[in-house]
Design a protein around this motif. Structure first.
Motif, PDB file in Angstrom:
ATOM      1  N   ARG A   1      -5.146  -5.445  -4.063  1.00  0.00           N
ATOM      2  CA  ARG A   1      -3.875  -5.633  -3.097  1.00  0.00           C
ATOM      3  C   ARG A   1      -3.423  -6.063  -4.169  1.00  0.00           C
ATOM      4  NH1 ARG A   1      -4.949 -10.974  -0.069  1.00  0.00           N
ATOM      5  NH2 ARG A   1      -6.382 -11.858  -2.124  1.00  0.00           N
TER       6      ARG A   1
ATOM      7  N   ARG B   1      -1.292  -6.877  -0.883  1.00  0.00           N
ATOM      8  CA  ARG B   1      -1.767  -6.232   0.826  1.00  0.00           C
ATOM      9  C   ARG B   1      -2.432  -5.318   0.173  1.00  0.00           C
ATOM     10  NH1 ARG B   1       2.337  -8.691   3.409  1.00  0.00           N
ATOM     11  NH2 ARG B   1       1.387 -10.039   5.438  1.00  0.00           N
ATOM     12  N   SER B   2      -3.053  -4.024   0.703  1.00  0.00           N
ATOM     13  CA  SER B   2      -3.310  -2.616  -0.048  1.00  0.00           C
ATOM     14  C   SER B   2      -2.215  -1.884   0.353  1.00  0.00           C
ATOM     15  CB  SER B   2      -4.778  -1.996   1.430  1.00  0.00           C
ATOM     16  OG  SER B   2      -4.577  -0.879   1.228  1.00  0.00           O
TER      17      SER B   2
ATOM     18  N   ALA C   1      -0.979  -0.418   3.573  1.00  0.00           N
ATOM     19  CA  ALA C   1       0.381  -1.160   4.803  1.00  0.00           C
ATOM     20  C   ALA C   1       1.936  -0.671   4.309  1.00  0.00           C
ATOM     21  CB  ALA C   1       0.227  -2.601   4.366  1.00  0.00           C
ATOM     22  N   ASP C   2       1.674   0.112   3.363  1.00  0.00           N
ATOM     23  CA  ASP C   2       3.095   0.807   3.329  1.00  0.00           C
ATOM     24  C   ASP C   2       2.952   2.116   4.064  1.00  0.00           C
ATOM     25  OD1 ASP C   2       4.878  -1.434   2.533  1.00  0.00           O
ATOM     26  OD2 ASP C   2       4.682  -1.150   0.197  1.00  0.00           O
TER      27      ASP C   2
ATOM     28  N   ALA D   1       1.191   3.198   6.326  1.00  0.00           N
ATOM     29  CA  ALA D   1       0.972   2.999   7.959  1.00  0.00           C
ATOM     30  C   ALA D   1       2.235   2.939   8.730  1.00  0.00           C
ATOM     31  CB  ALA D   1       0.173   2.056   8.919  1.00  0.00           C
TER      32      ALA D   1
ATOM     33  N   TYR E   1      -3.812  -1.454   9.058  1.00  0.00           N
ATOM     34  CA  TYR E   1      -2.565  -1.681   9.193  1.00  0.00           C
ATOM     35  C   TYR E   1      -1.694  -0.756  10.222  1.00  0.00           C
ATOM     36  CZ  TYR E   1      -3.406  -3.938   5.034  1.00  0.00           C
ATOM     37  OH  TYR E   1      -3.944  -4.398   4.151  1.00  0.00           O
ATOM     38  N   THR E   2      -1.774   0.147  11.070  1.00  0.00           N
ATOM     39  CA  THR E   2      -1.358   0.446  11.424  1.00  0.00           C
ATOM     40  C   THR E   2      -1.271   0.247  12.956  1.00  0.00           C
ATOM     41  OG1 THR E   2      -2.011   3.211  10.861  1.00  0.00           O
ATOM     42  CG2 THR E   2      -0.966   2.561  12.935  1.00  0.00           C
TER      43      THR E   2
ATOM     44  N   LYS F   1       0.947  -2.923  12.775  1.00  0.00           N
ATOM     45  CA  LYS F   1       1.929  -2.710  12.430  1.00  0.00           C
ATOM     46  C   LYS F   1       2.706  -2.384  13.837  1.00  0.00           C
ATOM     47  CE  LYS F   1       6.773  -1.765  10.775  1.00  0.00           C
ATOM     48  NZ  LYS F   1       7.313  -1.763   9.968  1.00  0.00           N
TER      49      LYS F   1
END
Length: 212
Positions: free
Chosen positions: A56, A95-96, A99-100, A102, A176-177, A180
């Protein structure tokens, strides 16, 4: 986090339905989402019990195409304050980096849908052609997403930040997708109800075929 996001989204959808502000064209998808919640939990249950080979880091937290500017010579990323609606303590959680990623994937979906909608509103796409253009939009979104993932994974491979196993990588990216898209449903219900079908359909796409 997933359970909290799902419950908050279910609550807002039910509230909009009772108030009569939930668009008629999303009622079926809202029902499918409600009926498929347990399958969503089952799909990602392995994350609760299995330690993945991943790290992370500090992430952008609200990455989408509007946060990426082309200067003519290079790309500039802006607005690193994270998700505006989230508490500051939550924005600073590591976070991983997926995440961005996604966030970008969801942004491509929005970009395609918005283009089709604007073209239809301006008369550039006839009413009888909207479905055909929509299918082309989906192919475009899939192709751009595929190219993004190929380039991203190729560049980040040696950083040891994401799982080496493709299955684990996909599981993290999908959750994560989903998170979101759940946030987007709540945002659209509050600000642009006519757009709530966009993220809601992305959630339904993550359900087993029998639940769609």
């Amino acid at each position: 986090t997933l359970r909290n996001e799902v419950k908050a989204t279910q609550r807002d959808l039910r509230r909009a339905r009772r108030a009569g502000t939930l668009p008629a064209d999303v009622l079926d998808d809202a029902d499918r989402f409600d009926a498929g919640v347990d399958h969503l939990y089952e799909r990602f249950d392995r994350l609760r019990t299995t330690k993945l080979d991943a790290k992370r880091i500090r992430v952008h937290g609200d990455l989408h195409l509007g946060q990426i500017l082309w200067t003519g010579n290079d790309v500039v990323f802006i607005d690193f304050e994270g998700e505006p609606g989230a508490p500051m303590a939550q924005r600073t959680i590591k976070r991983s980096p997926l995440a961005d990623l996604a966030g970008l994937i969801r942004s491509f979906d929005y970009a395609g849908r918005m283009s089709v909608q604007r073209a239809a509103e301006r008369g550039r796409v006839g009413e009888g052609d909207v479905d055909a253009v929509g299918r082309w939009r989906q192919r475009w979104t899939d192709a751009v997403t595929r190219r993004l993932l190929e380039a991203y994974f190729d560049q980040i491979e040696s950083a040891d930040l994401i799982p080496a196993a493709a299955e684990d990588r996909r599981l993290l990216l999908d959750i994560y997708t989903l998170i979101k898209a759940l946030y987007e449903v709540r945002y659209e219900l509050s600000n642009r109800p006519d757009w709530v079908a966009w993220p809601l359909s992305a959630i339904v796409d993550l359900l087993p075929v029998s639940d769609r």
